[in-house]
Structures are given as structure tokens and as C-alpha cells.
Enzyme design. Structure first.
Site, PDB file in Angstrom:
ATOM      1  N   SER A 160       0.620  -0.952   0.061  1.00  0.00           N
ATOM      2  CA  SER A 160      -0.083  -0.085  -0.034  1.00  0.00           C
ATOM      3  C   SER A 160       0.888   1.372   0.193  1.00  0.00           C
ATOM      4  O   SER A 160       1.946   1.032   0.303  1.00  0.00           O
ATOM      5  CB  SER A 160      -0.880  -0.098   1.100  1.00  0.00           C
ATOM      6  OG  SER A 160      -0.010   0.338   2.492  1.00  0.00           O
ATOM      7  N   LYS A 161       0.180   2.489  -0.353  1.00  0.00           N
ATOM      8  CA  LYS A 161       1.100   3.657  -0.388  1.00  0.00           C
ATOM      9  C   LYS A 161       1.521   4.107   0.887  1.00  0.00           C
ATOM     10  O   LYS A 161       2.631   4.536   1.176  1.00  0.00           O
ATOM     11  CB  LYS A 161       0.124   4.902  -0.964  1.00  0.00           C
ATOM     12  CG  LYS A 161       0.867   5.802  -1.221  1.00  0.00           C
ATOM     13  CD  LYS A 161       0.659   6.713  -2.335  1.00  0.00           C
ATOM     14  CE  LYS A 161       1.608   8.164  -2.332  1.00  0.00           C
ATOM     15  NZ  LYS A 161       1.416   8.758  -3.540  1.00  0.00           N
ATOM     16  N   ARG A 162       0.724   3.646   1.993  1.00  0.00           N
ATOM     17  CA  ARG A 162       0.808   4.109   3.271  1.00  0.00           C
ATOM     18  C   ARG A 162       2.378   3.431   3.609  1.00  0.00           C
ATOM     19  O   ARG A 162       3.352   4.006   4.228  1.00  0.00           O
ATOM     20  CB  ARG A 162      -0.183   3.975   4.261  1.00  0.00           C
ATOM     21  CG  ARG A 162      -0.278   4.875   5.411  1.00  0.00           C
ATOM     22  CD  ARG A 162      -1.687   4.833   6.172  1.00  0.00           C
ATOM     23  NE  ARG A 162      -2.670   4.069   5.604  1.00  0.00           N
ATOM     24  CZ  ARG A 162      -2.982   2.862   6.011  1.00  0.00           C
ATOM     25  NH1 ARG A 162      -2.287   2.103   6.799  1.00  0.00           N
ATOM     26  NH2 ARG A 162      -4.257   2.152   5.186  1.00  0.00           N
TER      27      ARG A 162
END
Ligand code: GLU
Length: 493
Positions: A246-248
Site C-alpha cells: 500500500s502507499k502508506r
């Protein structure tokens, strides 16, 4: 035979990431292989989290990848009437019912069920209301949701997944799920099916994260009297520590735009993506577009999760080494004519493009690309590592400076002398430039490497590269001569 129609329905609540791009690619490959159609549908019903800019980003990402579609982009919000019609049809045909239970009542039921260790699903109170009871509650203005009436059948509800095989659950395990909220808006689960029915989708190829919906959707197809599409659920992509990407947690390295900006070749990136969850059944690693379309099949999608082997290498450049290796391969073998416009784009972006390289100096430009691409990882390297071929403000790297220049103060006179000799050459060829350098080294009682390595540092700023004399020729007599004469600068830094 029914028409083969696939769809890619991204929700524009985020940018196009590796997982989404891979789903799009698999749908595209299968549609192209089967001579079918690919439909792009932007699922923007979550208006709070969706944005037009994100939708555009996804469209741009697909365009960069070369994933073209035959219909769309359609926008899900434009089909609200279809979603409501599907809900109305289910209600009218007795496949759904209005539920007046309040949030508080549902919460209390849940707590009682928890205490009694009973199943936690909705207890179906409103399913058995009489028509009069419903009319009375409506007349009293009580708000309601619409729930799907899961058939009370013996046995198993299921479908055959092309990737995973038979997927089943006991009818009793499926809750009477909500299909329309109390404000009248249909839930995504239903919208998605109503759209797929309207768009006559024959194959639903999507991530395994959507499987929680699929059995319920199978019931919706049946109740809406629509043929069931073929389902193929693709395994998720995890990182090498088995965490969902995920981007996070991974940053920009999972977004398609990152690869575009880093100078990946779109086809190389597709080639990387396809192998992330699919295998050809032999050891072929590189595919042309047509080869891949032929080789691709849904049956050969892997059952287990794919690994995005993300390594945080040097801060400037990190991703799955496999992605880089595939990109390097295409950089080396791609026809130079096809590479040229992509290199041009990068040189323009770096503000070092000269229009003549596309016209009267095109042959030179193509030769330089062919000469220098062997050591490069991405298109961006043409403007950075390859800068000396295109501009005068190239960087002299520290390593070659310390190794090949600074230990030899005499270079301050040697290189200008070599410059004079090279300036006198007519014609200026790789052979006579080499002979000149070797003869001069000989006269000085030095190894040829001393002059040649210093020359490479002065002329390209780099420690290594293609054959030095080919480099000299590519950079050109005048520039070589003037760079060698500027040798004092190297000692001044
Ligand atoms: N809109 C969903 C998503 O972006 C896709 C659902 C589907 O493929 O059915 O993940």
C-alpha cells in the site's frame, strides 16, 4: 457463442497502483486474446473519497501502459437509475424486503446473540412481516433499508472460479445483506452487479480482495435472472515480508506513476506485471505484445499470492530488482528508432534537447543511444549518466576523479597536449584517436591507461563506459578537444 466482454472498474479513491495495473493488464490480455472487448468503468459511487483528478490519473496510467479499451470510460454515478431499477426489481419479485429494524435494535439483537453464542447475522425479523405490517410501518414514516432475501435452501451456494476452483458456502452462512441504504442509495455490491449485467460482462477478473462479495453477487445474478459471468480471482500482491502493499507502508514505489517518472519502458513494465501472478508454464521471461496475448490464459494465473520483491536499495532508486532487470533488457534490445522518441522526451524534460537531433543529426543521435544504452537502467539515465553526450554541464564523478586524475598532476600539461594532437587529426576516427593516445603515452613512458582513463574522466565524468575511442567519436572532435583543455578545472574542485 456469447461475446467475450471484460471490464476494468477502478474506484478513483487512489492512484493506479501495481495491483490495479496488473488486474487491468490481465483483463486486457484476455480480451485481446479472445477477440473480445474491454470496458473501462470508473466506479465513482463513493463520492466522498472519489475525485476526478484520481480518475484522470488512472486513465493516464492505463494510457502510458498501452492498455487500451473498447468502451468507456463509463462513470458509475451516471447509472444510478439502473442501480435503483435493479433494487426495485428484486423487491417486486420477492427477492428482497424492507427492513425497519433500527440501529439500536440491531445492536441489541447482536448482543443477545453474542451472549447466547448464536450466529451474529441479521435474525430476519422483517423478512416475515405481512404486507399489512409493512404498509403500516411505511404509513407511520419509519425509515427502512432493503435487504436481500437469501434463499432458504439446503446445500451449498457456489461458483467455479477459473483460478481457485470451486468456491462454496452453506446458504445458512449468508446473511440477508443490505442492498439499499435507508436514504435510498443502493450499495456498491448491487451497483457493481447491475453494471456488469447492463454491460453484458462475460468474465469478471479481479483481485481476491473482492471475494467477500462474490457469493452474494452470485445470488444477485440469479435473482435478477442474468447469466453468471465467469469469475477469476487474482491473488494479492504482497511484499517480501508478506505484508499487503500500500502507499502508506511502501510509498510511491507501488504507484504506476513512479515507474513512468523513473523512466521505465511501458512494455517492460507490463512484462514485469504479467509475471507477478501469472506464469507461461515454461521459462520464457520476455514477451512481445503479440506473444504475450497469445500465451496468456486465465488458467495459468497463480493461486498463491505474488511477491513484489521490494528492496530499499540506494535512496535514489529502489524497487523490485526484477522490474529493473526486465527494464534493462528492453532498453538493450529495443529497436533504437523506437527508443529515440522516449529518450527525446527525457532530454526535453531535462532541458538539454537540441531539435537538430531529430532532423539533420538524427543518425548521430541514434548512434549515441545505441552506444550508451548498455549500461543504463532506465530512460532517465540518458539525461543523467549519459549527460556528457548531450550537454556541457555534466557531472565529474568523485570516484574517477580521485582514481584517474588527482594522483597525476602532470595531466595538467599532458591532456592539453593530447588535445592539440587530437585537434590536428583529419579525419578524426576511433582508430587514429586511439593511436594518438597510445603513442603519446609511449613517449611519456606512461601506460596508455593513464591517459585513456584520465581522458574518460575529463570527457564523460564517469569511471566506466563504452570503448573510449567510440565515446570520443560520439562526443565529437571539437568538444573532446575543449574538454581536455579544461583539465585545470578538475584539479581545482
Ligand atoms: N471498484 C473495485 C475496485 O476498484 C473493483 C470491483 C470489481 O472488480 O468488481 O477495486
Amino acid at each position: 457463442m456469447t461475446e467475450i466482454r471484460l471490464r476494468f472498474p477502478p474506484s478513483p479513491t487512489g492512484y493506479l497502483h501495481i495491483g490495479g495495473a496488473r488486474t487491468a493488464l490481465y483483463n486486457w490480455l484476455y480480451a485481446r486474446k479472445m477477440g473480445g472487448k474491454l470496458i473501462l468503468r470508473i466506479e465513482d459511487t463513493d463520492t466522498e473519497r472519489s475525485s476526478e483528478a484520481l480518475a484522470q490519473g488512472i486513465i493516464d496510467g492505463l494510457e502510458w501502459l498501452g492498455i487500451d479499451y473498447d468502451e468507456g470510460p463509463y462513470y458509475q454515478t451516471e447509472f444510478a437509475a439502473d442501480h435503483r431499477a435493479a433494487a426495485a426489481k428484486l423487491l417486486a419479485s420477492g427477492h428482497a424486503y424492507k427492513c425497519f429494524c433500527t440501529k439500536e435494535e440491531l445492536e441489541a439483537k447482536r448482543e443477545r446473540a453474542l451472549a447466547a453464542k448464536l450466529p451474529l447475522g441479521y435474525d430476519r425479523t422483517c423478512r416475515y412481516l405481512t404486507a399489512e405490517e409493512v404498509a403500516a410501518k411505511e404509513a407511520a414514516g419509519l425509515p427502512s433499508v432493503i435487504r436481500f432475501k437469501v434463499p432458504e435452501r439446503q446445500g451449498m451456494l457456489g461458483y467455479d472460479d477459473v483460478v481457485l476452483g470451486r468456491i462454496e458456502a452453506d446458504y445458512k452462512e449468508i446473511d440477508d445483506f443490505v442492498i439499499v441504504r435507508s436514504d435510498g442509495s443502493p450499495l456498491y455490491l448491487l451497483c457493481n452487479v447491475a453494471d456488469d449485467i447492463r454491460d453484458r460482462i462475460s468474465h469478471v477478473v479481479r483481485g481476491q480482495d473482492h471475494m467477500t462479495n462474490t457469493l452474494k453477487q452470485v445470488l444477485l445474478y440469479e435473482a435478477l435472472e442474468a447469466p453468471l459471468p465467469v469469475f477469476a480471482h487474482i491473488p494479492l500482491t504482497l511484499d517480501n515480508k508478506k505484508a499487503k502493499i500500500s502507499k502508506r507502508s511502501h510509498g510511491e514505489v507501488v504507484s504506476v506513476q513512479f515507474y513512468q517518472e523513473m523512466g521505465f519502458l511501458p512494455w517492460a513494465f507490463n512484462n514485469y506485471l504479467v509475471l507477478l501472478g501469472w506464469s507461461p508454464g515454461n521459462d520464457q521471461e520476455f514477451f512481445s505484445r503479440d506473444e504475450l496475448i497469445q500465451a496468456f490464459s486465465l488458467e495459468r494465473i497463480n493461486k498463491s499470492s505474488a511477491v513484489f520483491n521490494y528492496t530499499k536499495g540506494d535512496a535514489k532508486f529502489f524497487t523490485d530488482p526484477k522490474a529493473i532487470a526486465i527494464n534493462e533488457h528492453y532498453l538493450r534490445v529495443m529497436p533504437v528508432e523506437e527508443l529515440a522518441p522516449l529518450v527525446e522526451e527525457r532530454l526535453r524534460a531535462a532541458d538539454i534537447w537540441d531539435a537538430a537531433w531529430a532532423t539533420e543529426k538524427r543518425d548521430w543521435f541514434l548512434r549515441v543511444i545505441a552506444l550508451i544504452r548498455d549500461r543504463f537502467h532506465t530512460l532517465n539515465d540518458f539525461a543523467s549518466l549519459g549527460r556528457a553526450y548531450f550537454a556541457e554541464d555534466y557531472v565529474i564523478e568523485e570516484k574517477p576523479l580521485k582514481k584517474n586524475v588527482l594522483p597525476y598532476p602532470d595531466l595538467k600539461t599532458w591532456l592539453p597536449e593530447l588535445a592539440d594532437r587530437l585537434a590536428a587529426l583529419a579525419p578524426f576516427t576511433a582508430e587514429n584517436a586511439e593511436e594518438t593516445a597510445r603513442r603519446m603515452a609511449d613517449e611519456l613512458g606512461q601506460k596508455p591507461g593513464v591517459l585513456i582513463n584520465a581522458m574518460r574522466t575529463a570527457v564523460t565524468g564517469q569511471l566506466a563506459g563504452p570503448s573510449m575511442f567510440d565515446v570520443l567519436l560520439a562526443i565529437g572532435q571539437d568538444k573532446v578537444v575543449s574538454r581536455l583543455r579544461r583539465i585545470d578545472h578538475l584539479f581545482a574542485v
